[in-house]
Design a protein around this motif. Structure first.
Motif, short mmCIF file in Angstrom:
data_model
loop_
_atom_site.label_atom_id
_atom_site.label_comp_id
_atom_site.label_asym_id
_atom_site.label_seq_id
_atom_site.Cartn_x
_atom_site.Cartn_y
_atom_site.Cartn_z
N GLY A 222 16.71 -3.13 0.85
CA GLY A 222 15.97 -2.51 1.93
C GLY A 222 16.50 -2.93 3.30
N THR A 260 14.96 2.41 -1.36
CA THR A 260 14.86 0.94 -1.39
C THR A 260 13.87 0.38 -0.37
OG1 THR A 260 16.64 0.42 0.19
CG2 THR A 260 17.29 0.83 -2.09
N MET A 261 13.07 1.22 0.27
CA MET A 261 12.18 0.72 1.31
C MET A 261 10.71 0.86 0.91
SD MET A 261 14.15 2.13 4.72
CE MET A 261 13.41 0.93 5.79
N HIS A 262 9.93 -0.14 1.27
CA HIS A 262 8.49 -0.16 1.00
C HIS A 262 7.82 0.98 1.78
CE1 HIS A 262 4.29 -1.58 1.26
NE2 HIS A 262 4.56 -2.24 0.14
N GLN A 266 8.73 2.65 5.41
CA GLN A 266 9.09 4.06 5.56
C GLN A 266 8.33 4.70 6.72
OE1 GLN A 266 8.44 6.04 1.81
NE2 GLN A 266 9.56 4.50 0.67
#
Length: 328
Positions: A222, A260-262, A266
């Motif tokens: 991330g 890949t980002m929470h 986002q």
């Protein structure tokens, strides 16, 4: 909320210059006679796997470059490559099914101009290229506009690449811009003062963090992905600050922006991109599979005033009977 407040002010003052307003696709594989409206600032392209979302990104970005006569011609983005959307990053063509004349689409712009594209043979290699319809002269295939295309290649883990650390030349302001936005989007609260590394390799080119307890080789996926996106924004910021009126804006295209980002990251990334698109006169076009991000975007859109109704668009691509249908 502060970045979104800044966006509302800037959006009302923004001078529109060569923004894409619509794409009309006459034919391209499973797409025929379809069109999509494009947001002035951000467009999200959504749909199930196999609906040609990445292909649409390619059609929207392929015909832009910084030409040799442009004062910015020798500049290179911090995110790697150059200010031209490379063919092989977006299109995987078939010798059997992709033939000259079987691909045709039109880009429409806010100055009421349009740019028609068709597939033709490369005279030297007998492979396909996309070029301005009816034109064959050198340079006719492209519009003079800087573009950065962040492909899925950016998601290769640092540990699995041959990346190396190179000398980084960032101003104090640029370093603070990167760190402030990185920490805010990632919800990082730390007393440490990280440093930045410029990571370069065959499959990786980005900015990454070093701290007292870990270095760039241990950055999460991330962090790495966000670093690449902020590096791209910093690249356009550099062009604007260095070239003044010669810089008119640009196009930033991101395949799977949410990868890949929470979900919280986002949402904050959307606010960051919206704010920077206003400040830098950018159009950001991205694919996403994140339902939580789309819900957040729709909630934000519902608060827009009349002047902002065309700033953010969502384009849905669906498959029906082997054909792709596009809906706004």
């Amino acid at each position: 909320m502060g970045s979104l407040f800044g966006y509302f002010i800037l959006s009302s003052l923004l001078e529109e210059k060569m923004k894409i307003t619509r794409i009309k696709i006459a034919k391209f594989r499973g797409i025929e006679n379809q069109s999509a409206d494009i947001g002035k600032l951000i467009t999200f392209v959504v749909g199930r796997n196999g609906t040609q979302k990445s292909t649409l990104l390619g059609m929207l970005s392929q015909t832009f470059t910084v030409k040799k006569t442009n004062p910015m011609a020798k500049e290179k983005p911090l995110s790697g490559g150059n200010y031209r959307s490379n063919f092989n990053e977006k299109f995987r063509l078939s010798d059997k099914f992709d033939k000259p004349g079987e691909h045709e689409w039109t880009l429409f712009f806010d100055d009421n101009s349009k740019f028609e594209i068709e597939s033709i043979w490369r005279s030297d290699t007998k492979t396909l290229r996309f070029w301005q319809k009816g034109k064959r002269g050198a340079g006719d295939g492209y519009k003079d506009w800087p573009v950065i295309f962040l492909s899925l290649q950016r998601l290769f883990p640092i540990a699995e690449t041959n990346s190396k650390e190179e000398l980084l030349s960032l101003s104090k302001e640029e370093t603070e811009f990167f760190l402030d936005n990185h920490h805010r989007i990632m919800s990082v609260v730390s007393n440490q003062m990280p440093t930045l590394s410029h990571i370069v390799g065959d499959q990786k080119n980005s900015l990454a963090l070093n701290t007292e307890v870990y270095d760039w080789q241990q950055n999460s996926a991330g962090q790495d992905n966000l670093g690449k996106i902020i590096a791209a924004i910093l690249s356009f910021k550099r062009l604007k600050e260095k070239y003044g009126k010669a810089y008119k804006g640009g196009l930033l295209v991101i395949d799977e922006v949410d990868a890949t980002m929470h979900p919280v990251a986002q949402e904050k990334l959307f606010g960051f991109l919206l704010n920077q698109a206003s400040k830098l006169n950018l159009q950001v076009i991205a694919t996403t599979h994140s339902l939580s991000l789309l819900k957040h975007v729709c909630e934000r859109i519902s608060r827009f005033i009349d002047k902002q109704t065309n700033d953010v668009k969502i384009v849905l691509m669906e498959k029906k009977d082997n054909w792709v249908i596009i809906k706004n």
